[in-house]
Scaffold this motif. Structure first.
Motif, PDB file in Angstrom:
ATOM      1  N   MET A   1       0.881  19.390  13.987  1.00  0.00           N
ATOM      2  CA  MET A   1       0.127  18.422  13.187  1.00  0.00           C
ATOM      3  C   MET A   1      -0.062  17.124  13.982  1.00  0.00           C
ATOM      4  O   MET A   1       0.885  16.642  14.599  1.00  0.00           O
ATOM      5  CB  MET A   1       0.890  18.132  11.893  1.00  0.00           C
ATOM      6  N   LYS A   7       0.374   5.269   9.991  1.00  0.00           N
ATOM      7  CA  LYS A   7       1.744   5.087   9.511  1.00  0.00           C
ATOM      8  C   LYS A   7       2.580   4.371  10.579  1.00  0.00           C
ATOM      9  O   LYS A   7       3.416   3.520  10.267  1.00  0.00           O
ATOM     10  CB  LYS A   7       2.365   6.445   9.169  1.00  0.00           C
ATOM     11  N   PHE A  10       1.615   0.839  10.344  1.00  0.00           N
ATOM     12  CA  PHE A  10       2.192   0.286   9.113  1.00  0.00           C
ATOM     13  C   PHE A  10       3.684  -0.050   9.317  1.00  0.00           C
ATOM     14  O   PHE A  10       4.134  -1.166   9.039  1.00  0.00           O
ATOM     15  CB  PHE A  10       2.028   1.325   7.989  1.00  0.00           C
ATOM     16  N   ASP A  11       4.416   0.936   9.809  1.00  0.00           N
ATOM     17  CA  ASP A  11       5.872   0.744   9.997  1.00  0.00           C
ATOM     18  C   ASP A  11       6.149  -0.355  11.017  1.00  0.00           C
ATOM     19  O   ASP A  11       7.017  -1.198  10.826  1.00  0.00           O
ATOM     20  CB  ASP A  11       6.533   2.057  10.450  1.00  0.00           C
ATOM     21  N   PHE A  14       5.178  -3.977   9.608  1.00  0.00           N
ATOM     22  CA  PHE A  14       6.071  -4.578   8.615  1.00  0.00           C
ATOM     23  C   PHE A  14       7.513  -4.693   9.110  1.00  0.00           C
ATOM     24  O   PHE A  14       8.356  -5.270   8.424  1.00  0.00           O
ATOM     25  CB  PHE A  14       5.964  -3.821   7.278  1.00  0.00           C
ATOM     26  N   ILE A  35      -2.242  -8.913   8.441  1.00  0.00           N
ATOM     27  CA  ILE A  35      -2.642  -7.883   7.470  1.00  0.00           C
ATOM     28  C   ILE A  35      -2.341  -8.427   6.076  1.00  0.00           C
ATOM     29  O   ILE A  35      -1.196  -8.765   5.762  1.00  0.00           O
ATOM     30  CB  ILE A  35      -1.906  -6.553   7.727  1.00  0.00           C
ATOM     31  N   GLY A  37      -3.538  -6.816   3.133  1.00  0.00           N
ATOM     32  CA  GLY A  37      -3.308  -5.684   2.238  1.00  0.00           C
ATOM     33  C   GLY A  37      -3.747  -4.393   2.901  1.00  0.00           C
ATOM     34  O   GLY A  37      -4.251  -4.405   4.031  1.00  0.00           O
ATOM     35  N   PHE A  38      -3.536  -3.300   2.193  1.00  0.00           N
ATOM     36  CA  PHE A  38      -3.915  -1.995   2.761  1.00  0.00           C
ATOM     37  C   PHE A  38      -4.208  -1.019   1.637  1.00  0.00           C
ATOM     38  O   PHE A  38      -3.727  -1.182   0.510  1.00  0.00           O
ATOM     39  CB  PHE A  38      -2.813  -1.451   3.679  1.00  0.00           C
ATOM     40  N   PHE A  39      -5.028  -0.039   1.956  1.00  0.00           N
ATOM     41  CA  PHE A  39      -5.403   0.999   0.982  1.00  0.00           C
ATOM     42  C   PHE A  39      -4.867   2.324   1.489  1.00  0.00           C
ATOM     43  O   PHE A  39      -5.159   2.711   2.616  1.00  0.00           O
ATOM     44  CB  PHE A  39      -6.930   1.081   0.848  1.00  0.00           C
ATOM     45  N   LYS A  40      -4.114   3.007   0.630  1.00  0.00           N
ATOM     46  CA  LYS A  40      -3.474   4.251   1.075  1.00  0.00           C
ATOM     47  C   LYS A  40      -4.400   5.455   0.906  1.00  0.00           C
ATOM     48  O   LYS A  40      -5.237   5.470  -0.006  1.00  0.00           O
ATOM     49  CB  LYS A  40      -2.223   4.493   0.259  1.00  0.00           C
ATOM     50  N   ASP A  43      -2.044  11.876  -0.991  1.00  0.00           N
ATOM     51  CA  ASP A  43      -0.772  12.426  -0.533  1.00  0.00           C
ATOM     52  C   ASP A  43      -0.936  13.836   0.035  1.00  0.00           C
ATOM     53  O   ASP A  43       0.022  14.515   0.309  1.00  0.00           O
ATOM     54  CB  ASP A  43       0.290  12.384  -1.637  1.00  0.00           C
ATOM     55  N   SER A  45      -2.926  16.381   3.049  1.00  0.00           N
ATOM     56  CA  SER A  45      -3.023  16.218   4.499  1.00  0.00           C
ATOM     57  C   SER A  45      -4.408  15.783   4.980  1.00  0.00           C
ATOM     58  O   SER A  45      -4.638  15.634   6.152  1.00  0.00           O
ATOM     59  CB  SER A  45      -2.644  17.524   5.175  1.00  0.00           C
ATOM     60  N   ASP A  47      -6.082  12.893   4.432  1.00  0.00           N
ATOM     61  CA  ASP A  47      -6.235  11.481   4.767  1.00  0.00           C
ATOM     62  C   ASP A  47      -5.074  10.976   5.608  1.00  0.00           C
ATOM     63  O   ASP A  47      -3.962  11.474   5.493  1.00  0.00           O
ATOM     64  CB  ASP A  47      -6.262  10.645   3.483  1.00  0.00           C
ATOM     65  N   TYR A  49      -2.232   7.997   6.304  1.00  0.00           N
ATOM     66  CA  TYR A  49      -1.396   7.275   5.341  1.00  0.00           C
ATOM     67  C   TYR A  49      -2.121   6.023   4.824  1.00  0.00           C
ATOM     68  O   TYR A  49      -2.117   5.725   3.641  1.00  0.00           O
ATOM     69  CB  TYR A  49      -0.077   6.909   6.018  1.00  0.00           C
ATOM     70  N   ILE A  51      -5.902   4.199   4.867  1.00  0.00           N
ATOM     71  CA  ILE A  51      -7.300   4.452   5.237  1.00  0.00           C
ATOM     72  C   ILE A  51      -8.064   3.166   5.553  1.00  0.00           C
ATOM     73  O   ILE A  51      -8.990   3.178   6.336  1.00  0.00           O
ATOM     74  CB  ILE A  51      -8.053   5.280   4.171  1.00  0.00           C
TER      75      ILE A  51
END
Lengths: 97, 659
Positions: A1, A7, A10-11, A14, A35, A37-40, A43, A45, A47, A49, A51
């Protein structure tokens, strides 16, 4: 994968104390932004984490990304458009594409 | 359903085996009522037809039921639970677009379920016409009364009568084998029909033999139900009881075939059902009573299975939220009023439309072949990724099952004009609902902006301490979709600070996490600011109906009891008069903003989604919140904002009128 770099971004973001970043997009560069804000994604496969990212200046971030009329400040960018991100904290670069 | 969860392996005892007999074999166990009748139909009796038909039934039960479902598919247990959604939950991370076949499989399973009660009960009741003097009895009203009664009593649960199901089915299977044995002893050469040669000759040489696979398939339609009921009985109980059930079924099928062979070559059945023909005259009435009881138990299993399927669909965001009740304390036993009405109406319409079981046989089975194909597809992922079976072995197995199921599908597609179209139309409606809810929710989630909660904490602390702002509540609780500690939806922060800021002593952010395991119920707590901003994550299994308020109160009790939280005294001193903490849950509901401009497809999808949402259960009831403690706020969802707005100011339009 295939690894989901949204992600990772993101990690990594933050986990930073100094959160200013430079974002390289096709044909332009957003410098010294935060940043807001963010749009997820979903859940499943299909998309990543995250978008979309809402980014803006210190001032935009301070106001929560909207002005007194509730209209958006800063900019919404698609994760798929990001080429690379430079973290000002340690000058590292995350290659997205 | 009226069993307790036994887990995937479950202890094997006499009682557990009896329970398994009562719960899971209703559908497949009542197939002898109509399978041979459907195969023979109005064709003249011949050795090739009877032997070939029985041989096909035997090999179908062996390959499709025993090998695919009992041996292979039962391996795919999701913490003891089975069924198409459990299988999907196990493999969804590993394949793109697995959701589409899952929606198709679940929809067709639900749709075909609408025929199971009518066909089983009609077949049993039509046995009355075999009694001398009752040949012209109108069975339709009797069938409708039985089915309506069954649906009416669903609200009271089956825990009282459920204990009788096992013994009743034991009597049924005992009767099947005895009746079968009596005929086999008269015509023992029927045992030759077990040879696959007869099946081959039937398919290859009998005129229209391949199409008759559609009738043969009726013998295995209940196999999918075996898998769905895994959680109620346990794998070992199902496997042990299946050995007994299969023998009983085969004895009866062969008994019916033996009776057919005792008739003259070329005889026409002329509406007679070999199932009732093998009964001695004196046993006809008790036999019909036992058959009707078995048909009612089969229908009950189907109805309970439909509730479970819809409940799972709802918890996995495939179905609009509807009211779910628990008629008893039995784990897993649920009653869904809207599904009950939907199924009842569907079943009654089926009886009124088809009138006789023979007509229903022509429609039955088409949709469920699609479910079986989907199970095969999802199962291949499970065997390959979870069990790490050899790729070539999995491909080989899947090719075998795919060829069997595609053959059944081709044979069943002939049923389309004869009534199969009804289940396909119903399936399409279910598919539309499931796809709309799934996609609509996904789009809605995509437009949910999350922000860093850490950045807002200081502002929340300031608001909480600001006496100039009237207090909204002591405990202010928001339900959040944010699953990480430091994130929160932007709309929640706006709700706290916008217009009249909501001052509270403690701000709670509760996240309900639906797990891929069926019965999880755990929680964890993170204090972002001590006794001020607290995030609670509650893990709820996909088979559990969430009761957020109850969980929340229990969590607070535990935190106070462990002295981890100091919440029992309110700072304003009002706790002198009562020490009950006051709660206020804020639920934020989205609605489709008028500002949107959609392309046609998106417009239909989203408008239908919000329409279904409006018809469904409100968010506060769906999350198990008490109305008096809830404030509902509505926020618009702007999906496609208006691109062009030609709003121009007219010159000199600001006119000051003088008095």
């Amino acid at each position: 994968m295939k690894r989901d770099l949204s992600k990772t971004l993101f990690d990594r973001y933050f986990a930073c104390k100094e959160r200013h970043i430079d974002i390289e997009l096709p044909g332009r560069m957003l410098q010294h932004v935060l940043i807001i804000g963010f749009f997820k994604g979903g859940d499943d496969s299909e998309d990543p984490y995250i978008i979309q990212w809402h980014v803006g200046s210190d001032c935009d971030a301070m106001q929560g990304g909207q002005d007194a009329w509730g209209l958006q400040t800063g900019e919404i960018i698609q994760h798929s458009d990001i080429l690379r991100v430079r973290f000002e904290e340690d000058n590292t670069i995350l290659e997205i594409k | 359903m009226n069993g307790t969860s036994n887990g995937s392996t479950g202890k094997v005892t006499a009682a557990s085996l009896l329970i398994a007999l009562g719960i899971i074999y209703g559908d497949i166990g009542t197939s002898p009522l109509y399978v041979l009748k459907a195969i023979i139909g109005e064709r003249p009796l011949s050795e090739m037809l009877v032997y070939g038909g029985i041989s096909c039934v035997f090999w179908t039960l062996t390959f499709q039921t025993t090998f695919k479902y009992i041996y292979l598919t039962l391996k795919a247990d999701n913490n003891g639970e089975g069924g198409i959604f459990s299988l999907y939950a196990l493999v969804r991370r590993y394949g793109r677009y697995l959701v589409i076949p899952t929606i198709i499989g679940a929809s067709t399973l639900l749709a075909d379920g609408i025929i199971t009660p009518p066909i089983s009960v009609s077949s049993a009741v039509e046995g009355l016409t075999s009694i001398h003097g009752l040949e012209h009895l109108q069975t339709v009203p009797i069938v409708i009364i039985i089915i309506s009664g069954l649906f009416f009593f669903q609200r009271f649960g089956t825990h009282k009568v459920g204990t009788a199901f096992g013994p009743a089915m034991l009597i049924w299977f005992g009767m099947l084998s005895m009746l079968g044995l009596m005929q086999i002893t008269q015509h023992p050469s029927i045992l030759k029909a077990l040879s696959p040669v007869y099946a081959y000759l039937f398919l290859a040489e009998y005129p229209g033999g391949f199409v008759l696979l559609g009738a043969v398939f009726l013998a295995t339609t209940g196999a999918e139900a075996l898998y769905s009921d895994l959680g109620h009985c346990g794998r070992r109980n199902i496997r042990v009881t299946w050995a007994f059930v299969k023998v009983c079924l085969l004895l009866n099928y062969m008994g019916q075939a033996a009776w057919l062979m005792s008739q003259e070559d070329g005889t026409l059945l002329q509406g007679r059902n070999p199932f009732f023909e093998i009964m001695p005259d004196w046993f006809l009435l008790p036999g019909i009573v036992i058959a009707t009881s078995a048909a009612i138990i089969a229908s009950q299993a189907l109805i309970s299975g439909s509730y479970t399927l819809i409940n799972e669909a709802m918890n996995m965001n495939f179905w609009p939220r509807v009211a779910v009740r628990q008629p008893s304390e039995t784990k897993g036993q649920i009653y869904i009023p809207s599904v009950n009405i939907m199924l009842w109406a569907g079943c009654v319409l089926m009886v009124l439309h088809f009138r006789h079981s023979a007509n229903m046989e022509a429609a039955y089975g088409l949709a469920i072949t699609l479910t079986m194909m989907v199970t095969t597809y999802l199962l291949s992922y499970y065997l390959l990724i979870k069990l790490r079976w050899n790729r070539f072995l999995v491909v080989l197995l899947m090719l075998i099952f795919a060829s069997i199921e595609v053959s059944f599908f081709i044979a069943n597609i002939h049923k389309f004009p004869e009534g199969g179209y009804i289940t396909i139309v119903i399936s399409v409606v279910y598919i539309f609902i499931m796809y709309t809810v799934y996609s609509g929710r996904k789009i809605s989630n995509r437009f949910t902006k999350f922000i860093d909660l850490g950045r807002e904490v200081q502002k929340i602390r300031m608001l909480s301490a600001d006496d100039a702002v009237p207090k909204f509540s002591t405990h202010l609780i928001y339900l959040t979709k944010a699953n990480r500690r430091h994130e929160i939806e932007e709309k929640i922060i706006r709700s706290i600070f916008a217009k009249n800021p909501k001052r509270a002593d403690v701000y709670w952010f509760v996240h309900i996490h639906r797990t891929n395991e069926p019965y999880t119920l755990t929680y964890d707590v993170t204090e972002l600011v001590e006794d001020k901003v607290i995030k609670v994550n509650i893990n709820v299994g996909f088979r559990i109906q969430p009761r957020t308020e109850l969980y929340f109160k229990r969590i607070i009790q535990e935190l106070i009891a462990n002295k981890e939280l100091n919440l029992h005294i309110r700072p304003d001193g009002s706790s002198r008069y009562n020490n009950e903490p006051d709660y206020k849950f804020v639920v934020i509901e989205k609605y489709l903003s008028v500002e949107n401009e959609f392309a046609m497809g998106d417009g239909i999808l989203l408008n239908t989604y919000f329409l279904l949402k409006r018809w469904g259960l409100s968010d506060e009831r769906a999350f198990g919140l008490d109305k008096s403690d809830v404030v509902v706020e509505q926020v618009p969802l702007v999906y496609q904002p208006v691109n062009r707005l030609d709003l121009k100011r007219e010159c000199g339009s600001l006119v000051m009128e003088k008095e």
